[in-house]
Design an enzyme around this catalytic site. Structure first.
Site, PDB file in Angstrom:
ATOM      1  N   SER A 130     -37.431 -70.133  -2.486  1.00  0.00           N
ATOM      2  CA  SER A 130     -36.103 -70.605  -2.735  1.00  0.00           C
ATOM      3  C   SER A 130     -36.011 -72.092  -3.133  1.00  0.00           C
ATOM      4  O   SER A 130     -35.328 -72.482  -3.820  1.00  0.00           O
ATOM      5  CB  SER A 130     -35.213 -70.493  -1.341  1.00  0.00           C
ATOM      6  N   ASP A 132     -50.821 -68.260   4.260  1.00  0.00           N
ATOM      7  CA  ASP A 132     -49.578 -67.922   4.624  1.00  0.00           C
ATOM      8  C   ASP A 132     -49.105 -66.382   4.405  1.00  0.00           C
ATOM      9  O   ASP A 132     -48.260 -65.770   5.074  1.00  0.00           O
ATOM     10  CB  ASP A 132     -48.480 -68.818   4.028  1.00  0.00           C
TER      11      ASP A 132
END
Length: 291
Positions: A188, A70
């Site tokens: 987050s 990623d």
């Protein structure tokens, strides 16, 4: 979409496997009469002849093939931001939440893609700027998130946060995360933020370890600019972009973050749904998604 004749190749050149696979993919694409271009830094690990400057790369390639995890995908998304080039990710990292296919599937799905058997999924991006002494000193883009956090010492910083001209809160905390729906499953999430479906057009503000009973993550409309005033008189502060690039902040700096005018275009060849991917990837065994 027009017939694919030029493919851009971006890879994790810090690992041997993506480099070896990249060389094999170049030969396979040449056999199928596809020209391969690569940013000069990536090309130095593959074949200097395919290396080009950013402007030529972004103006000529039809799609970008990413070999890595990623983190490599995020780097590629920022590199081509604003050029409307679709990206196909091949997972050679740990998590592979953003990548579409695994190593053993690469040639089967490349064939499908070259035959036009794919669709495009658009993901919102963020644009951020830093203002110091009334001058703009830095501009960045992000697919996942911007993070404002403290330095190496265990000392809280204070972040006065506004939505447009409206005061939201003054966070005394380790930091704050402003993320896209794509980034809602990254840092987050670890900080207690909500999982937001990527088709939604929103931003998420998530405080990191706030010294407060009432501070909670907030979901906000995308047309509003998030403004954060840094109050770190005796502490260091840093702006981090997608967990990969750091920009040192000073006391009284302002960070302005808003929805970007462009999106990241993901190539989808499997037809998997968001929650299916989430169940497969977000398991309890941990691990980093920034390879």
């Amino acid at each position: 979409m027009q017939k694919i004749s030029k493919i851009g190749l971006i890879l994790n050149y810090n690992k041997r496997q993506p480099i070896q696979l990249g060389k094999e993919v170049i030969e396979w694409l040449k056999y199928h009469n596809i020209q391969v271009l690569s940013p000069k830094e990536d090309a130095s690990y593959l074949d200097f002849k395919i290396g080009v400057e950013k402007e030529e790369f972004c103006s000529k390639v039809d799609i970008v093939l990413v070999l890595g995890g990623d983190g490599t995908f995020l780097r590629a998304a920022r590199y081509i931001a604003g050029y409307k080039i679709p990206i196909l990710g091949v997972n050679l990292g740990y998590l592979g939440f953003l990548t579409e296919i695994e190593v053993g599937e690469i040639y089967f799905y490349l064939e499908k893609m070259l035959n036009g058997d794919f669709y495009i999924e658009e993901r919102m991006m963020l644009s951020g700027q830093v203002k110091r002494n009334n001058k703009w000193i830095g501009k960045f883009n992000a697919l996942n998130d911007f993070v404002i956090n403290k330095g190496s010492f265990a000392r809280l910083i204070t972040l006065d946060t506004f939505l447009g001209d409206e005061f939201v809160a003054s966070y005394s905390a380790d930091g704050i995360i402003i993320s896209t729906p794509t980034g809602s499953t990254a840092y987050s999430l670890s900080a207690g933020g909500p999982i937001v479906h990527p088709v939604l057009d929103v931003c998420i503000i998530t405080p990191i370890c706030p010294h407060s009973l009432y501070a909670r993550p907030i979901v906000i409309p995308p047309e509003k600019i998030v403004k954060v005033l840094i109050r770190a008189v005796k502490a260091e502060a840093m702006l981090t972009v997608d967990g990969q690039y750091g920009f040192k902040l000073e006391n009284q700096d302002e960070v302005w973050i808003e929805k970007a005018d462009y999106v990241t275009r993901l190539i989808r060849v499997k037809g998997r749904k968001f929650f299916q991917v989430m169940r497969e990837k977000l398991k309890s065994d941990g691990g980093s998604n920034y390879e």
